[in-house]
Design a protein around this motif. Structure first.
Motif, PDB file in Angstrom:
ATOM      1  N   GLU A  44       5.095  -5.502   6.935  1.00  0.00           N
ATOM      2  CA  GLU A  44       5.691  -4.178   7.055  1.00  0.00           C
ATOM      3  C   GLU A  44       5.696  -3.536   5.676  1.00  0.00           C
ATOM      4  OE1 GLU A  44       9.027  -3.221   9.729  1.00  0.00           O
ATOM      5  OE2 GLU A  44       9.265  -5.402   9.898  1.00  0.00           O
ATOM      6  N   THR A  46       6.547  -0.183   3.419  1.00  0.00           N
ATOM      7  CA  THR A  46       7.282   1.078   3.350  1.00  0.00           C
ATOM      8  C   THR A  46       6.958   1.767   2.036  1.00  0.00           C
ATOM      9  OG1 THR A  46       9.095   0.139   4.654  1.00  0.00           O
ATOM     10  CG2 THR A  46       9.545   2.180   3.447  1.00  0.00           C
ATOM     11  N   TYR A  48       7.472   4.984  -0.668  1.00  0.00           N
ATOM     12  CA  TYR A  48       8.479   5.919  -1.138  1.00  0.00           C
ATOM     13  C   TYR A  48       7.844   6.918  -2.093  1.00  0.00           C
ATOM     14  CZ  TYR A  48      11.658   2.226   0.490  1.00  0.00           C
ATOM     15  OH  TYR A  48      12.300   1.269   1.245  1.00  0.00           O
ATOM     16  N   ALA A  52       4.606   7.807  -0.465  1.00  0.00           N
ATOM     17  CA  ALA A  52       4.867   8.241   0.908  1.00  0.00           C
ATOM     18  C   ALA A  52       4.115   9.522   1.247  1.00  0.00           C
ATOM     19  CB  ALA A  52       6.368   8.447   1.116  1.00  0.00           C
ATOM     20  N   HIS A  95       5.499   2.355   7.136  1.00  0.00           N
ATOM     21  CA  HIS A  95       6.644   3.248   7.202  1.00  0.00           C
ATOM     22  C   HIS A  95       6.649   4.127   5.962  1.00  0.00           C
ATOM     23  CE1 HIS A  95       8.368   0.688  10.370  1.00  0.00           C
ATOM     24  NE2 HIS A  95       8.185  -0.355   9.566  1.00  0.00           N
ATOM     25  N   THR A  96       7.301   5.264   6.037  1.00  0.00           N
ATOM     26  CA  THR A  96       7.605   6.060   4.845  1.00  0.00           C
ATOM     27  C   THR A  96       9.102   6.301   4.812  1.00  0.00           C
ATOM     28  OG1 THR A  96       7.259   8.167   5.998  1.00  0.00           O
ATOM     29  CG2 THR A  96       5.353   7.212   4.841  1.00  0.00           C
ATOM     30  N   SER A  97       9.627   6.526   3.608  1.00  0.00           N
ATOM     31  CA  SER A  97      11.063   6.720   3.467  1.00  0.00           C
ATOM     32  C   SER A  97      11.351   7.688   2.338  1.00  0.00           C
ATOM     33  CB  SER A  97      11.767   5.387   3.199  1.00  0.00           C
ATOM     34  OG  SER A  97      13.150   5.575   2.961  1.00  0.00           O
ATOM     35  N   LYS A  98      12.441   8.410   2.462  1.00  0.00           N
ATOM     36  CA  LYS A  98      12.897   9.322   1.413  1.00  0.00           C
ATOM     37  C   LYS A  98      13.958   8.678   0.533  1.00  0.00           C
ATOM     38  CE  LYS A  98      10.375  12.745   2.878  1.00  0.00           C
ATOM     39  NZ  LYS A  98       9.205  13.217   2.090  1.00  0.00           N
ATOM     40  N   GLY A  99      14.145   7.377   0.657  1.00  0.00           N
ATOM     41  CA  GLY A  99      15.166   6.689  -0.123  1.00  0.00           C
ATOM     42  C   GLY A  99      14.953   6.841  -1.616  1.00  0.00           C
ATOM     43  N   THR A 101      14.394   5.898  -5.375  1.00  0.00           N
ATOM     44  CA  THR A 101      13.698   4.804  -6.037  1.00  0.00           C
ATOM     45  C   THR A 101      13.649   5.050  -7.539  1.00  0.00           C
ATOM     46  OG1 THR A 101      11.569   5.910  -5.692  1.00  0.00           O
ATOM     47  CG2 THR A 101      12.247   4.272  -4.045  1.00  0.00           C
ATOM     48  N   LYS A 108       7.876  -1.074  -0.639  1.00  0.00           N
ATOM     49  CA  LYS A 108       8.560  -2.296  -0.208  1.00  0.00           C
ATOM     50  C   LYS A 108       7.625  -3.035   0.730  1.00  0.00           C
ATOM     51  CE  LYS A 108      12.707  -4.122   2.038  1.00  0.00           C
ATOM     52  NZ  LYS A 108      14.005  -3.781   2.702  1.00  0.00           N
ATOM     53  N   SER A 119      10.629 -10.456   1.187  1.00  0.00           N
ATOM     54  CA  SER A 119      10.549  -9.039   0.860  1.00  0.00           C
ATOM     55  C   SER A 119      10.384  -8.861  -0.640  1.00  0.00           C
ATOM     56  CB  SER A 119      11.798  -8.294   1.339  1.00  0.00           C
ATOM     57  OG  SER A 119      12.945  -8.706   0.633  1.00  0.00           O
TER      58      SER A 119
END
Length: 226
Positions: A44, A46, A48, A52, A95-99, A101, A108, A119
């Protein structure tokens, strides 16, 4: 960041288009695979920040998957890495995320195989260079530029002294060290970047220490699949 050599400026021999989005991403994938110790059955990924926004156009997805297959930055099969992963039975999920960083080019990577899970969070910081920011929820940093020892252990008095004594015995110089723990006397992880190759007998001695759960070696100078 400080550029330490010409390589840091012009970047590595690589399949394009971008040293940050492809060469660095490949190295992130290779570090994750080496930490995991085997080819994953499932990954998986992800992305950012800038990753992203542009990972498809810059081939970051192909690059990280190529790294998980242990491809080097100049491997001509990188553009086919998704097909190669499928043929090898590796399931890939993006996945993409707006978290938030530390760096805009952050990924990730979570790997699974045989009931095991690992991870890793890392960033591509320019010129093909990377920085690992965390492993299994431990906040740890290292660059992957040097042979790196990653020791999972229980926190106890004298643990670091015991590990460094073994390195001294084998005349391995420590260039950098970082460690994190879940709490006093809890699970911990220590990362050591060395100035020379870390031999198997040294690893065996560390594994014999009380409260050591596992040892992984990251060495990107070892040639991957061609």
């Amino acid at each position: 960041m400080r550029f330490k050599d010409v390589f840091s400026i012009i970047g590595p021999s690589m399949i394009g288009p971008s040293s940050s989005h492809t060469a660095g991403a490949i190295r992130l994938g290779r570090v994750a695979r080496q930490l995991f110790g085997q080819q994953p059955e499932k990954a998986e990924l992800t992305f950012y920040g800038s990753f992203a926004d542009t990972y498809r156009g810059h081939g970051t997805d192909l690059a990280i998957v190529g790294g998980l297959l242990d491809y080097e930055t100049d491997n001509s099969r990188i553009p086919d890495s998704l097909e190669d992963a499928e043929a090898a039975g590796v399931e890939i999920i993006f996945h993409t995320s707006k978290g938030l960083t530390v760096h805009p080019n952050t990924a990730k990577i979570v790997l699974y195989a045989g009931g095991q899970e690992m991870s890793m969070v890392g960033a591509s910081i320019g010129g093909g260079n990377i920085e690992i920011l965390g492993i299994n929820q431990f906040d740890l940093k290292f660059t992957g530029e040097f042979p790196t020892l990653v020791v999972s252990h229980h926190d106890r008095p004298g643990m670091i002294a015991d590990i460094t004594a073994i390195l001294q015995k084998h005349r391995v110089n420590i260039g950098y060290m970082d460690l994190d723990r879940k709490g006093r006397n809890g699970d911990a992880m220590t990362v050591i970047e060395a100035d020379s190759v870390i031999a198997d007998d040294l690893i065996g001695e560390i594994l014999q220490l009380s409260e050591v759960d596992g040892v992984k070696i990251v060495d990107l100078k070892e040639r991957g699949q061609s």
